[in-house]
Design an enzyme around this catalytic site. Structure first.
Site, PDB file in Angstrom:
ATOM      1  N   LEU A   1       0.849  -1.191   0.000  1.00 14.68           N
ATOM      2  CA  LEU A   1       0.000   0.000   0.000  1.00 14.68           C
ATOM      3  C   LEU A   1       0.885   1.242   0.000  1.00 14.68           C
ATOM      4  O   LEU A   1       1.488   1.592   1.016  1.00 14.68           O
ATOM      5  CB  LEU A   1      -0.932  -0.005   1.212  1.00 14.68           C
ATOM      6  CG  LEU A   1      -1.863   1.201   1.339  1.00 14.68           C
ATOM      7  CD1 LEU A   1      -2.798   1.294   0.140  1.00 14.68           C
ATOM      8  CD2 LEU A   1      -2.670   1.120   2.636  1.00 14.68           C
ATOM      9  N   ASP A   2       0.962   1.905  -1.155  1.00 14.08           N
ATOM     10  CA  ASP A   2       1.763   3.123  -1.302  1.00 14.08           C
ATOM     11  C   ASP A   2       0.878   4.311  -0.963  1.00 14.08           C
ATOM     12  O   ASP A   2       0.063   4.750  -1.776  1.00 14.08           O
ATOM     13  CB  ASP A   2       2.290   3.220  -2.735  1.00 14.08           C
ATOM     14  CG  ASP A   2       3.215   4.410  -2.934  1.00 14.08           C
ATOM     15  OD1 ASP A   2       3.441   5.146  -1.962  1.00 14.08           O
ATOM     16  OD2 ASP A   2       3.704   4.601  -4.066  1.00 14.08           O
ATOM     17  N   THR A   3       1.024   4.855   0.256  1.00 15.31           N
ATOM     18  CA  THR A   3       0.120   5.918   0.721  1.00 15.31           C
ATOM     19  C   THR A   3       0.294   7.218  -0.060  1.00 15.31           C
ATOM     20  O   THR A   3      -0.575   8.091  -0.011  1.00 15.31           O
ATOM     21  CB  THR A   3       0.356   6.198   2.218  1.00 15.31           C
ATOM     22  OG1 THR A   3       1.740   6.522   2.433  1.00 15.31           O
ATOM     23  CG2 THR A   3      -0.001   4.986   3.053  1.00 15.31           C
TER      24      THR A   3
ATOM     25  N   ASN B   1       0.582   7.238  -3.322  1.00 17.45           N
ATOM     26  CA  ASN B   1       0.130   6.929  -4.679  1.00 17.45           C
ATOM     27  C   ASN B   1      -1.373   7.182  -4.787  1.00 17.45           C
ATOM     28  O   ASN B   1      -2.168   6.507  -4.134  1.00 17.45           O
ATOM     29  CB  ASN B   1       0.481   5.468  -5.003  1.00 17.45           C
ATOM     30  CG  ASN B   1       0.006   5.036  -6.373  1.00 17.45           C
ATOM     31  OD1 ASN B   1      -0.504   5.826  -7.158  1.00 17.45           O
ATOM     32  ND2 ASN B   1       0.175   3.763  -6.664  1.00 17.45           N
TER      33      ASN B   1
ATOM     34  N   LEU C   1      -0.297  -0.779  -4.512  1.00 14.04           N
ATOM     35  CA  LEU C   1      -1.696  -0.383  -4.344  1.00 14.04           C
ATOM     36  C   LEU C   1      -1.764   1.117  -4.105  1.00 14.04           C
ATOM     37  O   LEU C   1      -1.020   1.661  -3.279  1.00 14.04           O
ATOM     38  CB  LEU C   1      -2.313  -1.105  -3.142  1.00 14.04           C
ATOM     39  CG  LEU C   1      -2.116  -2.625  -3.067  1.00 14.04           C
ATOM     40  CD1 LEU C   1      -2.707  -3.151  -1.760  1.00 14.04           C
ATOM     41  CD2 LEU C   1      -2.739  -3.308  -4.252  1.00 14.04           C
TER      42      LEU C   1
END
EC number: 3.4.23.-
Length: 267
Positions: A174-176, A178, A262
């Site tokens: 989970l790429d916060t 992105n 994500l």
């Protein structure tokens, strides 16, 4: 007097690394292990000037400050002279403090003589101090590694993709930062290494073209909508979402901890 150069270099390498770690923590300097090892190696090599008489001139205080500043520059690759100067001052103060502590330990084992002044003949406490420093360095590196791994683990999901009845499973991070979305459907995008999914048709009606912008680059990415996407954090958490899958040729993680990215819109 016999001097073992390898021992001198190793001892000073350990001490310089310890001082750099403390300085980095006090100044909140973000660094990597490579820069830390390089800066510590420079500090260790600099001690050679105090051993060889021809290099004595370079052991003067101005040169010591210069070397300390270079070590800070190696550790912290930013162009902010005022902050670097402050960090250099902290480094020098810690070095002075550590030298005073080492000298204090040596007075417990070596006696002062009016005839011979002060001669250090026993330095077992010095090795005790270096051992404590080594324990600190190893503990700090291990804890940093465990914190980093725990942080990554907290943001990794098992992702199930269903494409025309076929189930694919990947590990998604989970790429916060992105926020990639498809502009028409407003669905979040999941970037997946294409070797993990063997479905993508150029003229498929589910094909979308997603515009993306980053710092210094922009472009267009192909994606497609799948039948179903399920996110799993653990056995008790399961979330079904709609998303656009974007295959990519690049390897997303060298350690193979995850193979999909994500966007934060998925949650």
């Amino acid at each position: 007097m016999e001097i073992y150069l390898d021992i001198v270099l190793i001892e000073n390498f350990v001490i310089d690394m310890f001082i750099l770690l403390i300085t980095a923590k006090l100044m909140h300097i973000k660094h990597n292990n490579k820069s830390l090892l390089l800066a510590s190696s420079l500090g260790a090599l600099y001690t050679v000037v105090s051993i060889f008489p021809k290099l004595k001139m370079f052991s003067l205080f101005p040169f010591q400050i210069l070397v300390a500043w270079i070590m800070i520059r190696i550790l912290w690759k930013r162009n902010n002279f005022k902050v670097e100067l402050k960090a250099t001052g902290i480094y020098v103060l810690i070095a002075f403090l550590l030298s005073g502590i080492s000298f204090g330990f040596s007075t417990w084992e070596n006696k002062y003589s009016f005839e011979h002044s002060y001669v250090i003949s026993n330095a077992s406490m010095q090795y005790l101090l270096i051992s404590i420093i080594l324990v600190y360095i190893i503990s700090d590196r291990v804890l940093s590694y465990l914190r980093e791994r725990a942080l990554i683990t907290n943001f990794i999901y098992e992702v199930e993709l269903y494409i025309r009845g076929v189930r694919y499973v990947v590990r998604g991070f989970l790429d916060t930062g992105n926020e990639l979305r498809e502009s028409i459907t407003n669905l979040p995008c999941i970037i997946v290494e294409e070797k993990y999914i063997n479905y993508f048709q150029e003229n498929d009606s589910n094909t979308y073209y997603i515009q993306y912008n980053g710092i210094g680059y922009k472009g267009k990415m192909k994606g497609f909508k799948v039948d179903k996407v399920i996110l799993k954090k653990n056995d008790n958490e399961e979330l079904e979402i709609s998303a656009i899958i974007c295959p990519c040729k690049e390897v997303l993680n060298k350690e193979n901890e995850f193979n999909a990215l994500l966007s934060r819109g998925v949650i």
